[in-house]
Write a protein that holds these residues in place. Structure first.
Motif, PDB file in Angstrom:
ATOM      1  N   ALA A 256       0.857  -1.188   0.000  1.00 61.73           N
ATOM      2  CA  ALA A 256       0.000   0.000   0.000  1.00 61.73           C
ATOM      3  C   ALA A 256       0.890   1.234   0.000  1.00 61.73           C
ATOM      4  CB  ALA A 256      -0.896   0.024   1.237  1.00 61.73           C
ATOM      5  N   MET A 257       0.246   2.388  -0.152  1.00 61.19           N
ATOM      6  CA  MET A 257       0.917   3.667   0.085  1.00 61.19           C
ATOM      7  C   MET A 257       0.659   4.044   1.537  1.00 61.19           C
ATOM      8  SD  MET A 257       2.677   6.120  -1.391  1.00 61.19           S
ATOM      9  CE  MET A 257       2.291   6.583  -3.063  1.00 61.19           C
ATOM     10  N   TYR A 258       1.707   4.319   2.277  1.00 58.42           N
ATOM     11  CA  TYR A 258       1.579   4.690   3.679  1.00 58.42           C
ATOM     12  C   TYR A 258       1.867   6.186   3.827  1.00 58.42           C
ATOM     13  CZ  TYR A 258       1.218  -0.198   4.882  1.00 58.42           C
ATOM     14  OH  TYR A 258       0.780  -1.494   4.973  1.00 58.42           O
ATOM     15  N   PHE A 259       0.921   6.892   4.429  1.00 59.33           N
ATOM     16  CA  PHE A 259       1.055   8.329   4.635  1.00 59.33           C
ATOM     17  C   PHE A 259       1.232   8.637   6.113  1.00 59.33           C
ATOM     18  CE2 PHE A 259       0.117   9.829   0.457  1.00 59.33           C
ATOM     19  CZ  PHE A 259      -0.845   8.988  -0.081  1.00 59.33           C
ATOM     20  N   CYS A 260       2.202   9.454   6.402  1.00 55.63           N
ATOM     21  CA  CYS A 260       2.375  10.017   7.728  1.00 55.63           C
ATOM     22  C   CYS A 260       1.749  11.410   7.734  1.00 55.63           C
ATOM     23  CB  CYS A 260       3.860  10.107   8.029  1.00 55.63           C
ATOM     24  SG  CYS A 260       4.299  10.937   9.563  1.00 55.63           S
ATOM     25  N   ALA A 261       1.212  11.822   8.869  1.00 59.00           N
ATOM     26  CA  ALA A 261       0.661  13.159   8.993  1.00 59.00           C
ATOM     27  C   ALA A 261       0.927  13.688  10.389  1.00 59.00           C
ATOM     28  CB  ALA A 261      -0.852  13.154   8.718  1.00 59.00           C
ATOM     29  N   SER A 262       0.892  14.995  10.530  1.00 60.79           N
ATOM     30  CA  SER A 262       1.016  15.600  11.854  1.00 60.79           C
ATOM     31  C   SER A 262       0.098  16.811  11.941  1.00 60.79           C
ATOM     32  CB  SER A 262       2.465  15.993  12.156  1.00 60.79           C
ATOM     33  OG  SER A 262       2.904  17.067  11.342  1.00 60.79           O
ATOM     34  N   SER A 263      -0.265  17.172  13.164  1.00 55.18           N
ATOM     35  CA  SER A 263      -1.092  18.351  13.371  1.00 55.18           C
ATOM     36  C   SER A 263      -0.735  18.995  14.695  1.00 55.18           C
ATOM     37  CB  SER A 263      -2.585  18.002  13.326  1.00 55.18           C
ATOM     38  OG  SER A 263      -2.944  17.161  14.390  1.00 55.18           O
ATOM     39  N   GLY A 264      -1.039  20.289  14.773  1.00 48.69           N
ATOM     40  CA  GLY A 264      -0.873  21.003  16.022  1.00 48.69           C
ATOM     41  C   GLY A 264      -2.131  20.889  16.858  1.00 48.69           C
ATOM     42  N   GLU A 265      -2.245  21.700  17.903  1.00 52.75           N
ATOM     43  CA  GLU A 265      -3.422  21.672  18.753  1.00 52.75           C
ATOM     44  C   GLU A 265      -4.605  22.196  17.963  1.00 52.75           C
ATOM     45  OE1 GLU A 265      -2.855  20.621  22.146  1.00 52.75           O
ATOM     46  OE2 GLU A 265      -4.990  20.235  21.885  1.00 52.75           O
ATOM     47  N   ALA A 266      -5.604  21.348  17.736  1.00 51.47           N
ATOM     48  CA  ALA A 266      -6.829  21.730  17.036  1.00 51.47           C
ATOM     49  C   ALA A 266      -6.582  22.336  15.663  1.00 51.47           C
ATOM     50  CB  ALA A 266      -7.636  22.730  17.887  1.00 51.47           C
ATOM     51  N   THR A 267      -5.598  21.817  14.941  1.00 58.70           N
ATOM     52  CA  THR A 267      -5.372  22.255  13.560  1.00 58.70           C
ATOM     53  C   THR A 267      -5.536  21.048  12.635  1.00 58.70           C
ATOM     54  OG1 THR A 267      -2.986  21.810  13.505  1.00 58.70           O
ATOM     55  CG2 THR A 267      -3.690  23.955  14.325  1.00 58.70           C
ATOM     56  N   GLU A 268      -5.620  21.354  11.350  1.00 55.01           N
ATOM     57  CA  GLU A 268      -5.775  20.257  10.404  1.00 55.01           C
ATOM     58  C   GLU A 268      -4.479  19.458  10.284  1.00 55.01           C
ATOM     59  OE1 GLU A 268      -5.953  23.445   9.657  1.00 55.01           O
ATOM     60  OE2 GLU A 268      -4.613  23.925   7.985  1.00 55.01           O
ATOM     61  N   ALA A 269      -4.613  18.257   9.745  1.00 58.00           N
ATOM     62  CA  ALA A 269      -3.460  17.384   9.550  1.00 58.00           C
ATOM     63  C   ALA A 269      -2.726  17.745   8.267  1.00 58.00           C
ATOM     64  CB  ALA A 269      -3.918  15.926   9.498  1.00 58.00           C
ATOM     65  N   PHE A 270      -1.392  17.751   8.350  1.00 61.06           N
ATOM     66  CA  PHE A 270      -0.523  17.947   7.196  1.00 61.06           C
ATOM     67  C   PHE A 270       0.102  16.599   6.862  1.00 61.06           C
ATOM     68  CE2 PHE A 270      -0.289  22.583   6.734  1.00 61.06           C
ATOM     69  CZ  PHE A 270      -0.914  22.978   7.907  1.00 61.06           C
ATOM     70  N   PHE A 271       0.027  16.239   5.590  1.00 65.61           N
ATOM     71  CA  PHE A 271       0.464  14.916   5.162  1.00 65.61           C
ATOM     72  C   PHE A 271       1.813  14.966   4.457  1.00 65.61           C
ATOM     73  CE2 PHE A 271      -3.079  11.922   5.697  1.00 65.61           C
ATOM     74  CZ  PHE A 271      -4.061  12.789   6.143  1.00 65.61           C
ATOM     75  N   GLY A 272       2.546  13.877   4.594  1.00 68.28           N
ATOM     76  CA  GLY A 272       3.747  13.661   3.797  1.00 68.28           C
ATOM     77  C   GLY A 272       3.382  13.127   2.423  1.00 68.28           C
ATOM     78  N   GLN A 273       4.404  12.919   1.607  1.00 66.51           N
ATOM     79  CA  GLN A 273       4.189  12.471   0.234  1.00 66.51           C
ATOM     80  C   GLN A 273       3.938  10.971   0.140  1.00 66.51           C
ATOM     81  OE1 GLN A 273       7.511  14.008  -2.059  1.00 66.51           O
ATOM     82  NE2 GLN A 273       6.304  15.801  -2.568  1.00 66.51           N
ATOM     83  N   GLY A 274       4.165  10.259   1.219  1.00 64.43           N
ATOM     84  CA  GLY A 274       3.854   8.844   1.229  1.00 64.43           C
ATOM     85  C   GLY A 274       5.053   7.956   0.933  1.00 64.43           C
ATOM     86  N   THR A 275       4.995   6.740   1.442  1.00 61.25           N
ATOM     87  CA  THR A 275       5.951   5.680   1.110  1.00 61.25           C
ATOM     88  C   THR A 275       5.167   4.549   0.469  1.00 61.25           C
ATOM     89  OG1 THR A 275       7.499   6.151   2.909  1.00 61.25           O
ATOM     90  CG2 THR A 275       7.510   3.913   2.012  1.00 61.25           C
ATOM     91  N   ARG A 276       5.584   4.200  -0.747  1.00 61.05           N
ATOM     92  CA  ARG A 276       4.921   3.063  -1.401  1.00 61.05           C
ATOM     93  C   ARG A 276       5.620   1.792  -0.965  1.00 61.05           C
ATOM     94  NH1 ARG A 276       1.269   2.273  -4.792  1.00 61.05           N
ATOM     95  NH2 ARG A 276       1.146   4.451  -5.472  1.00 61.05           N
ATOM     96  N   LEU A 277       4.908   0.943  -0.251  1.00 62.02           N
ATOM     97  CA  LEU A 277       5.452  -0.334   0.215  1.00 62.02           C
ATOM     98  C   LEU A 277       4.946  -1.446  -0.697  1.00 62.02           C
ATOM     99  CD1 LEU A 277       6.972  -2.060   2.335  1.00 62.02           C
ATOM    100  CD2 LEU A 277       4.790  -2.241   3.572  1.00 62.02           C
ATOM    101  N   THR A 278       5.892  -2.198  -1.241  1.00 65.51           N
ATOM    102  CA  THR A 278       5.553  -3.347  -2.074  1.00 65.51           C
ATOM    103  C   THR A 278       6.111  -4.595  -1.411  1.00 65.51           C
ATOM    104  OG1 THR A 278       5.664  -1.988  -4.076  1.00 65.51           O
ATOM    105  CG2 THR A 278       5.743  -4.380  -4.361  1.00 65.51           C
ATOM    106  N   VAL A 279       5.231  -5.519  -1.082  1.00 64.22           N
ATOM    107  CA  VAL A 279       5.644  -6.784  -0.465  1.00 64.22           C
ATOM    108  C   VAL A 279       5.584  -7.868  -1.536  1.00 64.22           C
ATOM    109  CG1 VAL A 279       5.211  -8.442   1.373  1.00 64.22           C
ATOM    110  CG2 VAL A 279       4.711  -6.001   1.732  1.00 64.22           C
ATOM    111  N   VAL A 280       6.720  -8.545  -1.715  1.00 60.30           N
ATOM    112  CA  VAL A 280       6.777  -9.563  -2.784  1.00 60.30           C
ATOM    113  C   VAL A 280       6.996 -10.962  -2.189  1.00 60.30           C
ATOM    114  CG1 VAL A 280       7.586  -7.929  -4.490  1.00 60.30           C
ATOM    115  CG2 VAL A 280       9.260  -9.202  -3.120  1.00 60.30           C
TER     116      VAL A 280
END
Lengths: 113, 112
Positions: free
Chosen positions: B88-112
């Motif tokens: 899947a694509m895994y997204f990290c995000a962070s937010s301050g106190e009562a603010t919206e979440a800011f997302f990273g560009q994602g890590t595409r994980l491929t399991v073979v």
């Protein structure tokens, strides 16, 4: 539980056309509502938000109004540009101390010159 | 403009291997999140982290998953024994106190 339903894509429009992407939600309590956008090769960016009924969020010419009576938060823009081509996600947080976002499936918009 | 950064952008791993996805949240933010998006499906919440502990987690976030903030800047997601369905694509995000979440560009994980 909470859920968000948005119109299936893809949507293809000509430049300067009017855009509507429908979004409805199911939630208990008083959710906050969001539209996020994902441009090609980038992460999710907040486009606009509304935190209570009848609030209108707006940004970059996009607007959405929080309609509690119809549980909707439709995204609109009067005149789209090629640079608006992206995937648009409707989302909610339930409130009451929870910041967990619940997303819709996303709608891919392509704007052609 | 401050941003959330994720590394690597793409990770390929063999089934059964452990994988660690890394994120650097925005420096003054207090809340940290992981989400994932399986190809063609919705972005799904995995876990939120506040004050050095998990504050919320979804049913997806089972014993195979763990999160850690090992120092003042990084926030990691570990999958102990990867399965094909963890791709899947895994997204990290962070937010301050009562603010919206800011997302990273994602890590595409491929399991073979």
């Amino acid at each position: 539980g909470n859920s968000v339903t948005q119109m299936e894509g893809p949507v293809t429009l000509s430049e300067e056309a009017f855009l509507t992407i429908n979004c409805t939600y199911t939630a208990t309590g008083y959710p906050s509502l969001f539209w996020y956008v994902q441009y090609p090769g980038e992460g999710l960016q907040l486009l606009l938000k509304a935190t209570k009924a009848d609030d209108k969020g707006s940004n970059k010419g996009f607007e959405a109004t929080y309609r509690k009576e119809t549980t909707s938060f439709h995204l609109e823009k009067g005149s789209v540009q090629v640079s608006d081509s992206a995937v648009y996600f409707c989302a909610l947080t339930p409130g009451a101390g929870s910041y967990q976002l619940t997303f819709g499936k996303g709608t891919k918009l392509s704007v052609i010159p | 403009e401050p941003e959330v950064t994720q590394t690597p952008s793409h990770q390929v791993t063999q089934m059964g291997q452990e994988v660690i996805l890394r994120c650097v949240p925005i420096s003054n933010h207090l809340y940290f999140y992981w989400y994932r998006q399986i190809l063609g499906q919705k972005v799904e919440f995995l876990v939120s982290f506040y004050n050095n502990e998990i504050s919320e987690k979804s049913e997806i976030f089972d014993d195979q998953f763990s999160v850690e903030r090992p120092d003042g800047s990084n926030f990691t997601l570990k999958i102990r024994s990867t399965k094909l369905e963890d791709s899947a694509m895994y997204f990290c995000a962070s937010s301050g106190e009562a603010t919206e979440a800011f997302f990273g560009q994602g890590t595409r994980l491929t399991v073979v």
